[in-house]
Write a protein that holds these residues in place. Structure first.
Motif, mmCIF file in Angstrom:
data_model
loop_
_atom_site.group_PDB
_atom_site.id
_atom_site.type_symbol
_atom_site.label_atom_id
_atom_site.label_comp_id
_atom_site.label_asym_id
_atom_site.label_seq_id
_atom_site.Cartn_x
_atom_site.Cartn_y
_atom_site.Cartn_z
ATOM 1 N N SER A 59 -9.826 -12.148 11.434
ATOM 2 C CA SER A 59 -8.953 -11.855 10.727
ATOM 3 C C SER A 59 -8.994 -12.334 9.220
ATOM 4 O O SER A 59 -9.242 -13.526 9.132
ATOM 5 C CB SER A 59 -7.488 -12.042 11.278
ATOM 6 N N ASP A 118 -2.984 -1.375 5.971
ATOM 7 C CA ASP A 118 -1.877 -1.783 6.410
ATOM 8 C C ASP A 118 -0.931 -2.816 5.509
ATOM 9 O O ASP A 118 0.201 -2.574 5.223
ATOM 10 C CB ASP A 118 -1.994 -2.500 7.937
ATOM 11 N N THR A 167 -2.237 -8.044 0.168
ATOM 12 C CA THR A 167 -1.545 -9.469 -0.197
ATOM 13 C C THR A 167 -2.014 -9.786 -1.537
ATOM 14 O O THR A 167 -1.464 -9.645 -2.490
ATOM 15 C CB THR A 167 -2.138 -10.251 0.858
ATOM 16 N N SER A 168 -3.337 -10.343 -1.589
ATOM 17 C CA SER A 168 -4.151 -10.607 -2.962
ATOM 18 C C SER A 168 -4.542 -9.430 -3.679
ATOM 19 O O SER A 168 -4.571 -9.381 -4.834
ATOM 20 C CB SER A 168 -4.997 -11.718 -2.790
ATOM 21 N N SER A 186 -9.169 -7.372 -0.916
ATOM 22 C CA SER A 186 -9.785 -6.355 -0.097
ATOM 23 C C SER A 186 -9.885 -5.032 -0.547
ATOM 24 O O SER A 186 -10.865 -4.430 -0.365
ATOM 25 C CB SER A 186 -9.212 -6.291 1.400
HETATM 26 O O1 LIG Z 1 -4.695 -8.863 9.662
HETATM 27 C C1 LIG Z 1 -5.070 -9.455 8.558
HETATM 28 O O2 LIG Z 1 -6.044 -10.088 8.470
HETATM 29 C C2 LIG Z 1 -3.826 -9.943 7.477
HETATM 30 C C3 LIG Z 1 -2.950 -10.819 7.810
HETATM 31 C C4 LIG Z 1 -1.875 -10.888 7.105
HETATM 32 O O3 LIG Z 1 -1.259 -11.837 7.502
HETATM 33 N N1 LIG Z 1 -1.947 -10.386 5.861
HETATM 34 C C5 LIG Z 1 -2.868 -9.511 5.734
HETATM 35 O O4 LIG Z 1 -2.727 -8.751 4.413
HETATM 36 N N2 LIG Z 1 -4.012 -9.352 6.296
HETATM 37 C C6 LIG Z 1 -5.087 -8.335 5.983
HETATM 38 O O5 LIG Z 1 -5.579 -8.672 4.788
HETATM 39 C C7 LIG Z 1 -5.915 -7.377 4.116
HETATM 40 C C8 LIG Z 1 -5.217 -7.761 2.523
HETATM 41 O O6 LIG Z 1 -5.681 -8.997 2.137
HETATM 42 P P1 LIG Z 1 -5.769 -9.198 0.600
HETATM 43 O O7 LIG Z 1 -7.217 -9.002 0.479
HETATM 44 O O8 LIG Z 1 -5.399 -10.514 0.329
HETATM 45 O O9 LIG Z 1 -5.018 -8.164 -0.136
HETATM 46 C C9 LIG Z 1 -5.379 -6.545 4.693
HETATM 47 O O10 LIG Z 1 -6.361 -5.695 5.321
HETATM 48 C C10 LIG Z 1 -4.489 -6.902 5.982
HETATM 49 O O11 LIG Z 1 -4.615 -6.041 7.114
#
Ligand SMILES: O=C(O)c1cc(=O)[nH]c(=O)n1[C@@H]1O[C@H](COP(=O)(O)O)[C@@H](O)[C@H]1O
Length: 257
Positions: A167, A199, A202-203, A206
């Motif tokens: 993850s 889904d 966050t930052s 991705s």
């Molecule tokens: O499932 C995850 O890895 C996940 C857990 C979590 O707490 N927060 C989270 O954003 N993610 C995953 O991390 C990706 C986004 O993270 P960023 O790249 O930081 O925007 C998404 O594909 C989410 O599914």
């Protein structure tokens, strides 16, 4: 007058059971003034209008594309600091992740906000840690798009998630982590206008990385929609300054009435 540990706890409990948002706001502020550390986070989560740059269902631009999200996601470590509505939303997000919630309402709500008027658009779903989770999470949106949305096409099978990876949020390095691509785009997306669906935002790393790969394969990313956006956590000092500042302004107003 200093407030005892018990008093601080009492204030915190009061806010958790507050009947209205106004009451909750008041108790949270009192608990922050009383020096309760967790109350700072509670206040920040209760008043995203002060602390968040972006609001649910209000599109904004990021990495040159339109982005919209459905609600805030509070990681499980904050479960005790949020209200019932926020908890229920997070629960629906987990269900979406697990494929137990089809996500059609989220999809319709976010898509209608984008005001895109140059259909057709091609939907590409964000590859996740393995192919099973990817299919389970997005297959019902794929069904909805293919059966109910002539303005859209689904790219569920354009992406091959060929191996499992951890993850992302267990990966070290924060925003500077190296993203490991465990997928390849196998479908022909040349010249298509793409909307990314995922889904959680966050930052945004991705999303940016996926956009780069899609564009390398000839697609043009126009927008991205997310079920949730991870709530930001400002420094405690900023939250305290906000509450103390408001308190001082109110006192001055009272004294100069
Ligand atoms: O499932 C995850 O890895 C996940 C857990 C979590 O707490 N927060 C989270 O954003 N993610 C995953 O991390 C990706 C986004 O993270 P960023 O790249 O930081 O925007 C998404 O594909 C989410 O599914």
């Amino acid at each position: 007058m200093p407030v005892s540990g018990d008093g601080r706890l009492q204030l915190l409990r009061s806010q958790q059971h507050a009947a209205t948002a106004k009451e909750r706001d008041r108790y949270c502020r009192l608990a922050v003034l009383a020096g309760h550390r967790e109350a700072c986070l509670m206040f920040c989560f209760a008043r995203s209008d002060f602390f968040e740059d972006h609001q649910p269902l209000k599109p904004f631009k990021s990495h040159g594309i339109k982005v919209a999200f459905y609600g805030y996601y509070y990681p499980s470590r904050y479960a005790d600091l949020i209200d019932d509505e926020q908890r229920a939303f997070c629960c629906s997000l987990y269900q979406f992740k697990e494929g137990e919630n089809h996500g059609i309402e989220f999809f319709k709500a976010c898509m209608s906000l984008l005001n895109l008027d140059d259909a057709p658009y091609h939907i590409l779903f964000m590859p996740c840690s393995d192919e099973f989770k990817y299919a389970r999470r997005f297959k019902r949106l794929d069904w909805y798009i293919t059966t109910h949305r002539p303005d859209l096409s689904s790219g569920l099978y354009d992406v091959d998630v060929f191996e499992s990876r951890d993850s992302l949020h267990e990966a070290k390095g924060g925003e500077n982590r190296i993203l490991e691509r465990n997928y390849r785009i196998t479908g022909n997306i040349e010249g298509k206008q793409i909307i990314i669906v995922d889904d959680v935002l966050t930052s945004g790393q991705s999303m940016a990385d996926y956009k780069e790969e899609i564009e390398r394969c000839g697609g043009k990313v126009v927008a991205a929609i997310f079920y949730g956006k991870t709530v930001t956590r400002p420094p405690l000092l900023l939250i305290k300054a906000h509450v103390w500042g408001g308190c001082i302004v109110n006192k001055i107003k009272e004294l100069t009435k």
